[in-house]
Design a protein around this motif. Sequence first.
Motif, mmCIF file in Angstrom:
data_model
loop_
_atom_site.group_PDB
_atom_site.id
_atom_site.type_symbol
_atom_site.label_atom_id
_atom_site.label_comp_id
_atom_site.label_asym_id
_atom_site.label_seq_id
_atom_site.Cartn_x
_atom_site.Cartn_y
_atom_site.Cartn_z
ATOM 1 N N GLU A 36 0.988 -1.198 -0.018
ATOM 2 C CA GLU A 36 -0.092 0.014 -0.100
ATOM 3 C C GLU A 36 0.998 1.306 0.074
ATOM 4 O OE1 GLU A 36 -3.644 1.973 2.599
ATOM 5 O OE2 GLU A 36 -2.937 0.047 3.138
ATOM 6 N N MET A 37 1.931 1.082 0.928
ATOM 7 C CA MET A 37 2.633 2.463 0.748
ATOM 8 C C MET A 37 3.536 2.684 -0.764
ATOM 9 S SD MET A 37 6.406 3.154 3.299
ATOM 10 C CE MET A 37 5.121 2.785 4.737
ATOM 11 N N GLN A 38 3.941 1.538 -1.034
ATOM 12 C CA GLN A 38 4.542 1.663 -2.550
ATOM 13 C C GLN A 38 3.670 2.287 -3.472
ATOM 14 O OE1 GLN A 38 5.773 -2.582 -2.947
ATOM 15 N NE2 GLN A 38 7.766 -2.249 -2.231
ATOM 16 N N GLN A 39 2.230 1.736 -3.487
ATOM 17 C CA GLN A 39 1.296 2.073 -4.487
ATOM 18 C C GLN A 39 0.940 3.698 -4.209
ATOM 19 O OE1 GLN A 39 -2.080 -0.551 -3.698
ATOM 20 N NE2 GLN A 39 -1.201 -2.004 -5.272
ATOM 21 N N THR A 40 0.975 4.034 -2.947
ATOM 22 C CA THR A 40 0.787 5.610 -2.602
ATOM 23 C C THR A 40 1.874 6.267 -3.188
ATOM 24 O OG1 THR A 40 -0.385 5.088 -0.452
ATOM 25 C CG2 THR A 40 0.577 7.105 -0.845
ATOM 26 N N ASN A 41 3.220 6.006 -2.805
ATOM 27 C CA ASN A 41 4.327 6.501 -3.211
ATOM 28 C C ASN A 41 4.384 6.821 -4.867
ATOM 29 O OD1 ASN A 41 5.268 7.029 -0.783
ATOM 30 N ND2 ASN A 41 6.649 5.207 -0.898
ATOM 31 N N ALA A 42 4.019 5.523 -5.495
ATOM 32 C CA ALA A 42 4.027 5.847 -6.970
ATOM 33 C C ALA A 42 2.965 6.600 -7.488
ATOM 34 C CB ALA A 42 3.794 4.225 -7.567
ATOM 35 N N ALA A 43 1.517 6.615 -7.034
ATOM 36 C CA ALA A 43 0.675 7.643 -7.197
ATOM 37 C C ALA A 43 1.063 8.951 -6.929
ATOM 38 C CB ALA A 43 -0.678 7.173 -6.613
ATOM 39 N N ASN A 44 1.963 9.296 -5.923
ATOM 40 C CA ASN A 44 2.253 10.642 -5.820
ATOM 41 C C ASN A 44 3.283 10.962 -6.778
ATOM 42 O OD1 ASN A 44 0.496 11.299 -3.467
ATOM 43 N ND2 ASN A 44 1.737 10.420 -1.993
ATOM 44 N N ASP A 45 4.174 10.233 -6.996
ATOM 45 C CA ASP A 45 5.144 10.358 -7.912
ATOM 46 C C ASP A 45 4.612 10.969 -9.460
ATOM 47 O OD1 ASP A 45 8.027 10.362 -8.805
ATOM 48 O OD2 ASP A 45 7.649 8.976 -10.155
ATOM 49 N N LYS A 46 3.525 10.265 -9.646
ATOM 50 C CA LYS A 46 3.112 10.449 -10.903
ATOM 51 C C LYS A 46 2.230 11.837 -10.918
ATOM 52 C CE LYS A 46 -0.832 9.155 -14.032
ATOM 53 N NZ LYS A 46 -1.822 7.749 -14.037
ATOM 54 N N ARG A 47 1.687 12.295 -9.666
ATOM 55 C CA ARG A 47 0.867 13.495 -9.438
ATOM 56 C C ARG A 47 2.014 14.632 -9.389
ATOM 57 N NH1 ARG A 47 -1.745 10.575 -4.950
ATOM 58 N NH2 ARG A 47 -3.670 9.977 -5.613
ATOM 59 N N ALA A 60 3.378 24.654 2.082
ATOM 60 C CA ALA A 60 3.530 23.994 3.443
ATOM 61 C C ALA A 60 2.175 23.487 3.935
ATOM 62 C CB ALA A 60 4.062 24.946 4.422
ATOM 63 N N ASP A 61 1.115 24.334 3.546
ATOM 64 C CA ASP A 61 -0.163 24.126 3.804
ATOM 65 C C ASP A 61 -0.862 23.105 2.809
ATOM 66 O OD1 ASP A 61 -0.045 25.802 6.125
ATOM 67 O OD2 ASP A 61 -0.709 27.456 4.598
ATOM 68 N N CYS A 62 -0.246 22.660 1.690
ATOM 69 C CA CYS A 62 -1.154 21.988 0.589
ATOM 70 C C CYS A 62 -0.005 21.021 -0.050
ATOM 71 C CB CYS A 62 -1.781 22.819 -0.237
ATOM 72 S SG CYS A 62 -3.026 21.834 -1.167
ATOM 73 N N ASP A 63 0.054 19.711 0.084
ATOM 74 C CA ASP A 63 1.115 18.769 -0.055
ATOM 75 C C ASP A 63 0.676 18.417 -1.600
ATOM 76 O OD1 ASP A 63 -0.831 17.056 0.171
ATOM 77 O OD2 ASP A 63 0.165 15.799 1.741
ATOM 78 N N VAL A 64 1.327 17.564 -2.123
ATOM 79 C CA VAL A 64 1.202 17.045 -3.674
ATOM 80 C C VAL A 64 -0.103 16.306 -3.778
ATOM 81 C CG1 VAL A 64 1.772 15.199 -4.960
ATOM 82 C CG2 VAL A 64 3.610 16.309 -4.012
ATOM 83 N N PRO A 65 -0.644 15.607 -3.042
ATOM 84 C CA PRO A 65 -2.219 15.312 -3.139
ATOM 85 C C PRO A 65 -3.246 16.111 -3.351
ATOM 86 C CG PRO A 65 -0.957 13.430 -1.773
ATOM 87 C CD PRO A 65 -0.363 14.808 -1.917
ATOM 88 N N CYS A 66 -2.995 17.081 -2.047
ATOM 89 C CA CYS A 66 -3.850 18.206 -1.720
ATOM 90 C C CYS A 66 -3.756 19.346 -2.995
ATOM 91 C CB CYS A 66 -3.407 18.855 -0.585
ATOM 92 S SG CYS A 66 -4.153 20.704 -0.356
#
Length: 252
Positions: A36-47, A60-66
Amino acid sequence: MSDKKKETLGGTIGVVVAVCLVCSVVVSGAAVGLREMQQTNAANDKRSNILQAAGLETTADCDVPCTFDKFVTERFVDLETGEYVEVEEDFDMYKAAKQEAYSVKVENSNVGFQSRSSVASVYLIENEANEVTRIVLPVHGSGLWDLMYGFLAIDADGNTVRELVYYQQKETPGLGGEVQNPSWKAKWDGKKLFKDGDVAIQVKKNAGSNNDYAVDALSGATLTSNGVQNTLTYWLGENGYGPYLKNQTWKS
């Protein structure tokens, strides 16, 4: 052989088997736990790469997914018609290229792959007023050693390039690998893709900064440069995003 030696050998084998079993359980458990962590990291890398192509930065208030959820909308396009379509959850255009329901054979092209999906993702970049400011298109095609994957970002006019971001490539460092060099990437900003309705963008030697339709080829990396050209020619043409861009579907 004495009974003592037999017992010693048997015990050794038993210990080895037990250790192997324990290690297998531990490794399997770790793999499942980390999946699950790997899938999350891959999704965030794509984003993150899409945000780079979109010209958006996190805070600082809004990260990659945000930031992604706030400004980016993924839509799906029927490449034949250029119209939006609905697909199943977790649709992946690269996996779909191998599925009978979506796979389309690629013919008379030197783009480097033999099939593509009939449906492709596009990413609409919207401002606070929900107006589309950029469109990010996933593209891929052959380089010198393997396929290269990237995102092409264009303005809402459907013709002006803002970014070409390659996020996966196996080109030679210092040569073809320069597709990821910020100085070469900067050359794409403001270039035009189409002229009189035809794909006009070129990657060529000594293009010069004043040519609206050309970008300097990578020095010493002719085959990689040709690969970028072939990729754009295909994906901007009638078999790629051409109908979508011509219809300017995002404005409807």
